[in-house]
Design a protein around this motif. Structure first.
Motif, PDB file in Angstrom:
ATOM      1  N   ASN A  98      -7.259   6.867  -5.769  1.00 13.92           N
ATOM      2  CA  ASN A  98      -7.231   5.959  -4.618  1.00 13.92           C
ATOM      3  C   ASN A  98      -6.577   4.628  -4.979  1.00 13.92           C
ATOM      4  O   ASN A  98      -5.743   4.103  -4.230  1.00 13.92           O
ATOM      5  N   ALA A  99      -6.961   4.067  -6.125  1.00 13.83           N
ATOM      6  CA  ALA A  99      -6.409   2.775  -6.546  1.00 13.83           C
ATOM      7  C   ALA A  99      -4.905   2.872  -6.791  1.00 13.83           C
ATOM      8  O   ALA A  99      -4.145   1.981  -6.389  1.00 13.83           O
ATOM      9  N   VAL A 100      -4.470   3.937  -7.415  1.00 14.29           N
ATOM     10  CA  VAL A 100      -3.042   4.122  -7.687  1.00 14.29           C
ATOM     11  C   VAL A 100      -2.272   4.287  -6.380  1.00 14.29           C
ATOM     12  O   VAL A 100      -1.200   3.700  -6.192  1.00 14.29           O
ATOM     13  N   LEU A 101      -2.803   5.069  -5.466  1.00 13.74           N
ATOM     14  CA  LEU A 101      -2.127   5.255  -4.179  1.00 13.74           C
ATOM     15  C   LEU A 101      -2.079   3.953  -3.382  1.00 13.74           C
ATOM     16  O   LEU A 101      -1.070   3.651  -2.733  1.00 13.74           O
ATOM     17  N   ARG A 102      -3.149   3.160  -3.428  1.00 14.49           N
ATOM     18  CA  ARG A 102      -3.143   1.863  -2.734  1.00 14.49           C
ATOM     19  C   ARG A 102      -2.091   0.927  -3.339  1.00 14.49           C
ATOM     20  O   ARG A 102      -1.370   0.230  -2.622  1.00 14.49           O
ATOM     21  N   ALA A 103      -2.008   0.915  -4.663  1.00  4.20           N
ATOM     22  CA  ALA A 103      -1.003   0.075  -5.327  1.00  4.20           C
ATOM     23  C   ALA A 103       0.409   0.525  -4.954  1.00  4.20           C
ATOM     24  O   ALA A 103       1.287  -0.305  -4.701  1.00  4.20           O
ATOM     25  N   GLU A 104       0.633   1.816  -4.905  1.00 10.99           N
ATOM     26  CA  GLU A 104       1.949   2.332  -4.519  1.00 10.99           C
ATOM     27  C   GLU A 104       2.263   1.992  -3.062  1.00 10.99           C
ATOM     28  O   GLU A 104       3.392   1.642  -2.728  1.00 10.99           O
ATOM     29  N   LYS A 105       1.256   2.062  -2.198  1.00 18.61           N
ATOM     30  CA  LYS A 105       1.477   1.694  -0.796  1.00 18.61           C
ATOM     31  C   LYS A 105       1.846   0.220  -0.684  1.00 18.61           C
ATOM     32  O   LYS A 105       2.771  -0.141   0.037  1.00 18.61           O
ATOM     33  N   ARG A 106       1.140  -0.646  -1.433  1.00 20.41           N
ATOM     34  CA  ARG A 106       1.472  -2.074  -1.431  1.00 20.41           C
ATOM     35  C   ARG A 106       2.902  -2.297  -1.930  1.00 20.41           C
ATOM     36  O   ARG A 106       3.649  -3.098  -1.365  1.00 20.41           O
ATOM     37  N   ARG A 107       3.289  -1.585  -2.998  1.00 17.39           N
ATOM     38  CA  ARG A 107       4.638  -1.726  -3.544  1.00 17.39           C
ATOM     39  C   ARG A 107       5.676  -1.326  -2.505  1.00 17.39           C
ATOM     40  O   ARG A 107       6.653  -2.032  -2.286  1.00 17.39           O
ATOM     41  N   ARG A 108       5.433  -0.208  -1.828  1.00 18.48           N
ATOM     42  CA  ARG A 108       6.372   0.248  -0.798  1.00 18.48           C
ATOM     43  C   ARG A 108       6.417  -0.710   0.389  1.00 18.48           C
ATOM     44  O   ARG A 108       7.488  -0.984   0.925  1.00 18.48           O
ATOM     45  N   ASP A 109       5.270  -1.221   0.797  1.00 20.21           N
ATOM     46  CA  ASP A 109       5.221  -2.197   1.892  1.00 20.21           C
ATOM     47  C   ASP A 109       5.992  -3.463   1.512  1.00 20.21           C
ATOM     48  O   ASP A 109       6.753  -4.013   2.314  1.00 20.21           O
ATOM     49  N   ASP A 110       5.784  -3.933   0.276  1.00 17.76           N
ATOM     50  CA  ASP A 110       6.499  -5.126  -0.195  1.00 17.76           C
ATOM     51  C   ASP A 110       8.005  -4.879  -0.238  1.00 17.76           C
ATOM     52  O   ASP A 110       8.797  -5.741   0.146  1.00 17.76           O
ATOM     53  N   GLN A 111       8.394  -3.703  -0.706  1.00 16.19           N
ATOM     54  CA  GLN A 111       9.809  -3.363  -0.782  1.00 16.19           C
ATOM     55  C   GLN A 111      10.430  -3.306   0.622  1.00 16.19           C
ATOM     56  O   GLN A 111      11.533  -3.807   0.840  1.00 16.19           O
ATOM     57  N   ALA A 112       9.705  -2.735   1.574  1.00 12.37           N
ATOM     58  CA  ALA A 112      10.199  -2.670   2.955  1.00 12.37           C
ATOM     59  C   ALA A 112      10.311  -4.069   3.557  1.00 12.37           C
ATOM     60  O   ALA A 112      11.286  -4.376   4.253  1.00 12.37           O
ATOM     61  N   ALA A 113       9.333  -4.929   3.277  1.00 17.60           N
ATOM     62  CA  ALA A 113       9.373  -6.298   3.791  1.00 17.60           C
ATOM     63  C   ALA A 113      10.549  -7.063   3.192  1.00 17.60           C
ATOM     64  O   ALA A 113      11.250  -7.800   3.896  1.00 17.60           O
ATOM     65  N   LEU A 114      10.793  -6.877   1.906  1.00 15.23           N
ATOM     66  CA  LEU A 114      11.922  -7.535   1.259  1.00 15.23           C
ATOM     67  C   LEU A 114      13.244  -7.033   1.844  1.00 15.23           C
ATOM     68  O   LEU A 114      14.143  -7.834   2.130  1.00 15.23           O
ATOM     69  N   ALA A 115      13.360  -5.727   2.060  1.00 14.44           N
ATOM     70  CA  ALA A 115      14.584  -5.163   2.645  1.00 14.44           C
ATOM     71  C   ALA A 115      14.816  -5.725   4.045  1.00 14.44           C
ATOM     72  O   ALA A 115      15.954  -6.059   4.407  1.00 14.44           O
TER      73      ALA A 115
END
Length: 91
Positions: free
Chosen positions: A32-49
């Motif tokens: 769960n923690a790893v998936l949440r971290a990956e979701k945050r990373r993807r959300d941050d990447q999408a926001a930056l894009a």
């Protein structure tokens, strides 16, 4: 009250399972923690894009000299951070 959980079947590498074998709840919590971290990373990447796209819409594409200067700054940051703790950037 905790959020209801969804049961899924996943396939894991044996060495990873061995790390958490003694406590099945720990494995689930870790996944769960790893998936949440990956979701945050993807959300941050999408926001930056989206932010970069807004900048391009507003100001246009940067000229080659500006791109080169920015790439040099990122290269120096990577050189100061060989472990990659500040994240990875690509030009």
């Amino acid at each position: 009250m905790s959020t209801p959980k969804v049961r899924k079947t996943i396939t894991l590498d044996p060495d990873l399972v061995a790390e958490f074998e003694g406590d099945p709840a720990a494995l689930s919590a870790t996944v769960n923690a790893v998936l949440r971290a990956e979701k945050r990373r993807r959300d941050d990447q999408a926001a930056l894009a989206a932010y970069v796209a807004d900048l391009v819409d507003t100001y246009g594409e940067p000229d080659p000299e500006t791109r080169e200067a920015v790439a040099a700054v990122f290269d120096s940051v990577r050189a100061d951070d060989p472990a990659g703790e500040t994240g990875r950037m690509s030009a």
